[in-house]
Design a protein around this motif. Sequence first.
Motif, short mmCIF file in Angstrom:
data_model
loop_
_atom_site.label_atom_id
_atom_site.label_comp_id
_atom_site.label_asym_id
_atom_site.label_seq_id
_atom_site.Cartn_x
_atom_site.Cartn_y
_atom_site.Cartn_z
N ASP A 60 0.73 -1.25 0.04
CA ASP A 60 -0.12 -0.03 0.15
C ASP A 60 0.96 1.11 0.06
O ASP A 60 0.37 2.15 -0.63
CB ASP A 60 -1.08 0.05 1.22
N HIS A 61 1.89 1.31 0.90
CA HIS A 61 2.54 2.58 0.94
C HIS A 61 3.31 2.83 -0.58
O HIS A 61 3.89 4.03 -0.69
CB HIS A 61 3.90 2.71 1.89
N GLU A 62 3.61 2.02 -1.48
CA GLU A 62 4.21 2.26 -2.91
C GLU A 62 2.99 2.27 -3.74
O GLU A 62 3.43 2.99 -4.72
CB GLU A 62 5.04 0.92 -3.40
N ARG A 63 2.06 2.25 -3.85
CA ARG A 63 0.99 2.11 -4.66
C ARG A 63 0.57 3.49 -5.19
O ARG A 63 0.21 4.03 -6.09
CB ARG A 63 -0.39 1.46 -4.10
N LYS A 64 0.66 4.56 -4.18
CA LYS A 64 0.46 5.98 -4.31
C LYS A 64 1.65 6.38 -5.22
O LYS A 64 1.09 7.73 -5.85
CB LYS A 64 0.60 6.72 -3.14
N TYR A 65 2.45 5.87 -5.47
CA TYR A 65 3.64 6.44 -6.23
C TYR A 65 3.34 5.93 -7.77
O TYR A 65 4.26 6.21 -8.77
CB TYR A 65 5.06 5.92 -5.84
N MET A 66 2.64 5.26 -8.09
CA MET A 66 2.51 4.67 -9.51
C MET A 66 1.09 4.32 -9.99
O MET A 66 0.28 4.19 -9.01
CB MET A 66 3.35 3.53 -9.70
N THR A 67 0.69 4.06 -11.21
CA THR A 67 -0.48 3.70 -11.51
C THR A 67 -0.39 2.05 -11.75
O THR A 67 0.49 1.65 -12.68
CB THR A 67 -0.86 4.18 -13.15
N ILE A 68 -1.37 1.50 -11.29
CA ILE A 68 -1.17 -0.12 -11.37
C ILE A 68 -2.54 -0.61 -12.03
O ILE A 68 -3.76 0.00 -11.72
CB ILE A 68 -1.06 -0.72 -9.86
N VAL A 69 -2.34 -1.32 -12.97
CA VAL A 69 -3.50 -1.90 -13.74
C VAL A 69 -3.23 -3.47 -13.61
O VAL A 69 -2.23 -3.91 -14.13
CB VAL A 69 -3.53 -1.40 -15.23
N GLU A 70 -4.22 -3.92 -13.07
CA GLU A 70 -4.08 -5.37 -12.87
C GLU A 70 -4.74 -6.03 -14.35
O GLU A 70 -5.96 -6.06 -14.71
CB GLU A 70 -5.51 -5.90 -11.78
N LEU A 71 -4.10 -6.80 -14.75
CA LEU A 71 -4.30 -7.30 -16.23
C LEU A 71 -5.26 -8.53 -16.34
O LEU A 71 -4.98 -9.57 -15.11
CB LEU A 71 -2.96 -7.74 -17.02
N ARG A 72 -6.02 -8.71 -17.28
CA ARG A 72 -7.03 -9.90 -17.27
C ARG A 72 -6.88 -10.43 -18.56
O ARG A 72 -6.49 -9.75 -19.57
CB ARG A 72 -8.30 -9.51 -17.06
N SER A 73 -7.09 -11.71 -18.79
CA SER A 73 -7.06 -12.34 -20.12
C SER A 73 -7.95 -11.57 -21.32
O SER A 73 -7.45 -11.82 -22.33
CB SER A 73 -7.27 -13.77 -19.80
N HIS A 74 -8.91 -11.14 -20.77
CA HIS A 74 -9.77 -10.47 -21.96
C HIS A 74 -9.19 -9.22 -22.33
O HIS A 74 -9.84 -8.70 -23.47
CB HIS A 74 -11.25 -10.30 -21.35
N MET A 75 -8.28 -8.67 -21.81
CA MET A 75 -7.90 -7.44 -22.08
C MET A 75 -6.62 -7.40 -23.31
O MET A 75 -5.91 -8.34 -23.34
CB MET A 75 -6.91 -6.68 -21.04
N HIS A 76 -7.16 -6.61 -24.34
CA HIS A 76 -6.11 -6.58 -25.65
C HIS A 76 -5.19 -5.99 -25.33
O HIS A 76 -5.09 -4.65 -24.85
CB HIS A 76 -6.88 -5.98 -26.73
N PRO A 77 -3.87 -6.36 -25.60
CA PRO A 77 -2.55 -5.62 -25.31
C PRO A 77 -2.43 -4.22 -25.85
O PRO A 77 -1.97 -3.30 -25.08
CB PRO A 77 -1.44 -6.60 -25.70
N GLN A 78 -2.45 -4.13 -27.02
CA GLN A 78 -2.56 -2.99 -27.82
C GLN A 78 -3.71 -1.90 -27.35
O GLN A 78 -3.08 -0.48 -27.00
CB GLN A 78 -2.72 -3.01 -29.38
N GLU A 79 -4.67 -2.18 -26.99
CA GLU A 79 -5.87 -1.33 -26.54
C GLU A 79 -5.20 -0.94 -24.91
O GLU A 79 -5.52 0.31 -24.95
CB GLU A 79 -7.04 -1.80 -26.65
N THR A 80 -4.85 -2.02 -24.18
CA THR A 80 -4.48 -1.53 -22.68
C THR A 80 -3.27 -0.43 -22.71
O THR A 80 -3.32 0.60 -22.20
CB THR A 80 -4.02 -2.68 -22.23
N LEU A 81 -2.32 -0.74 -23.76
CA LEU A 81 -1.10 0.04 -23.96
C LEU A 81 -1.41 1.36 -24.54
O LEU A 81 -0.75 2.33 -23.95
CB LEU A 81 0.07 -0.53 -24.65
N ALA A 82 -2.43 1.55 -25.26
CA ALA A 82 -2.70 2.54 -25.93
C ALA A 82 -3.38 3.65 -25.01
O ALA A 82 -3.22 4.95 -25.14
CB ALA A 82 -3.48 2.57 -27.13
N LYS A 83 -3.77 3.18 -23.76
CA LYS A 83 -4.46 4.01 -22.83
C LYS A 83 -3.23 5.04 -22.16
O LYS A 83 -3.66 5.70 -21.38
CB LYS A 83 -5.15 3.25 -21.88
#
Length: 135
Positions: A60-83
């Motif tokens: 928790d003390h490190e989460r505030k310093y980065m954007t964390i996205v939990e990946l799931r199998s239905h997420m398309h890599p190019q679409e996710t990275l394009a965000k």
Amino acid sequence: MPDVRSMIAIGLSGQLGLNGHLPWEGNPGPEYKEDVANFFAKTRGHVLLAGPTTARAVPDHERKYMTIVELRSHMHPQETLAKFPGRVVYIGGGPPVWDVYAKYIHHWDINRLPYDGPADRWFNPNWLVAGGNAR
């Protein structure tokens, strides 16, 4: 597209994980503590895309310093990275994540630790040659 990187620690034989954790987790040696500190120092201010186990392992003390996205199998890599245009995006494990995202990774930061024990997840050198050319 963002600047896609990965930072990874492996054991002497390429070990990555054991029972859902780092195989050396809890080791008090200075090289292990330095590896963790280095990971958080380099990922600060950036994006971490990671599988559920890796994403949830960020304290928790490190989460505030980065954007964390939990990946799931239905997420398309190019679409996710394009965000995240213009951002530095780190791809965190595990192996199923690197199997999908390796072709987008331009830079691998690999730290070899002095661990030589058991593991059930291993580094795949094919990830290194897959990367950096998918757009």
